[in-house]
Scaffold this active site. Structure first.
Site: not given
Ligand SMILES: *Cc1c(COP(=O)(O)O)cnc(C)c1O
Length: 363
Positions: A103, A173, A197
């Site tokens: 990511w 993030d 998540k």
């Molecule tokens: C799942 C995830 C993403 C992507 O998320 P989207 O909402 O599908 O764009 C980005 N960063 C991390 C750490 C993730 O686990």
């Protein structure tokens, strides 16, 4: 009662049953409104209350000061990979990035398009099995901002203590571990998380931003891509992801009932401990990651010798036992159990029992 199976999906992921029940109960007629939240105007009083309550919950869970705005945006965490540099980058002030997995790699791919940046630390040398030590002195005091990923969903590592960046705003993030443990927002300039998540259904992205940082953006940026627009309009510049915000608010209520972030952390440590003990106490499975950096959200493991045939059998037999979505991400292979906030102790214990039985049977 509902014949629900144990779902270890990395996202969209399991939600608390009590939240789903509440959504069900309010589906046909939300608190006397005579319609569901999906159907009501986002300008209605009922929805305005939902939005205000949800923002207030984020604020109270984090003890957030008025210096920060809470936004509910669309486009997923992935849009933030572009939106952050568009708004926060100042030419001539390169971004400092710590690269810890897939990511952060995607965020770097977006930086490459039009932003100067430096990767000041990376764990790529050991296939992202650890979190690099980063001293405060490694950050350029002139950087536009610094960037990290709190939990590496695919590799199964996490920052236990976030880097100190001094006066450089830290952007993080937190998609896969937000609200799984306490954190001090004052250490960050901006935090974002796709909801699917730890927060609710997909379609909402939570962004918490120090308001002054939003003023850096050029007014020539598309209106929808300026944080300023959404701050000014409290996420109501256009139709927000209303139903997702509603469910997210219910998940936050549930987090408060669990004892807030401290309560969540305790439960998450217990669940992760069960699985890592099962792995470490066997000579059948192993976890590739450095112990101190292991994620409590995504438990990544393999069968010794990386026996892919046996891992396929593991997935098949697990599914036959009602244990679903245990396959590692397609980019790394192996096995992964995602055990976000809403994952039950029951599910984790069942998986542990299955893992021990499977090891005995196939050793
Ligand atoms: C799942 C995830 C993403 C992507 O998320 P989207 O909402 O599908 O764009 C980005 N960063 C991390 C750490 C993730 O686990």
């Amino acid at each position: 009662m509902y014949q629900r199976l144990f779902n270890f999906s990395a996202g969209p992921a399991v939600l608390p049953v009590s939240v789903l029940e509440k959504v069900r109960d309010e589906m046909m007629n939300y608190q006397g409104a005579g319609m569901s939240v999906m159907e009501m105007s986002h300008r209605s009083k009922a929805f305005e209350e939902i939005l205000a309550k949800t923002e207030a919950s984020v604020r109270s869970i984090l003890g957030l000061s008025d210096d920060y705005a809470v936004l509910f945006l669309q486009g997923g965490a992935s849009l933030q990979f572009s939106m952050v540099p568009m708004n926060l980058y100042t030419p001539g002030k390169p971004v400092d990035v710590v690269h810890t997995g897939v990511w952060s790699g995607k965020a770097i791919d977006e930086l490459k398009k039009s932003t100067e940046f430096n990767i000041i630390a990376s764990s790529e040398d050991k296939n992202f099995t650890y979190i690099p030590d980063v001293a405060a002195s490694q950050f350029n005091p002139d950087a536009s901002y610094a960037y990290c990923t709190s939990n590496n969903t695919i590799y199964g590592t996490r920052w236990t203590q976030f880097p100190q960046t001094g006066s450089v705003p830290l952007v993080c993030d937190m998609s896969s571990d937000i609200f799984s443990r306490p954190f001090d927002m004052n250490q960050f300039g901006l935090v974002f998380a796709g909801a699917q998540k730890n927060l609710g259904p997909s379609g909402v992205t939570l962004v918490i931003i120090r308001k002054d940082l939003a003023e850096r953006a050029s007014s020539t940026l598309p209106t929808m891509l300026q944080y300023r627009t959404h701050i000014k309009n409290t996420s109501m510049y256009n139709t927000p992801p209303a139903f997702g915000i509603y469910v997210l608010g219910l998940v936050l209520d549930w987090i408060k009932e669990q004892g807030g972030l401290k309560g969540m952390e305790q439960k998450n440590n217990e669940k992760a401990g069960i699985l890592y003990n099962t792995i470490d106490n066997s000579d059948f499975y192993y976890c590739p990651n450095v112990v101190k950096d292991r994620s409590t959200m995504n438990v990544v493991f393999r069968i010794n010798g990386n026996n892919e045939d046996l891992e396929k059998t593991f997935l098949k037999e697990a599914a036959q036992n009602g244990l679903l979505e245990l396959k590692g991400h397609r980019s790394v292979g192996g096995l992964r159990a995602s055990i976000y906030n809403a994952q039950t102790l029951d599910a984790v214990k069942s998986l542990s029992v299955f893992m021990k039985d499977f090891a005995k049977k196939h050793a």
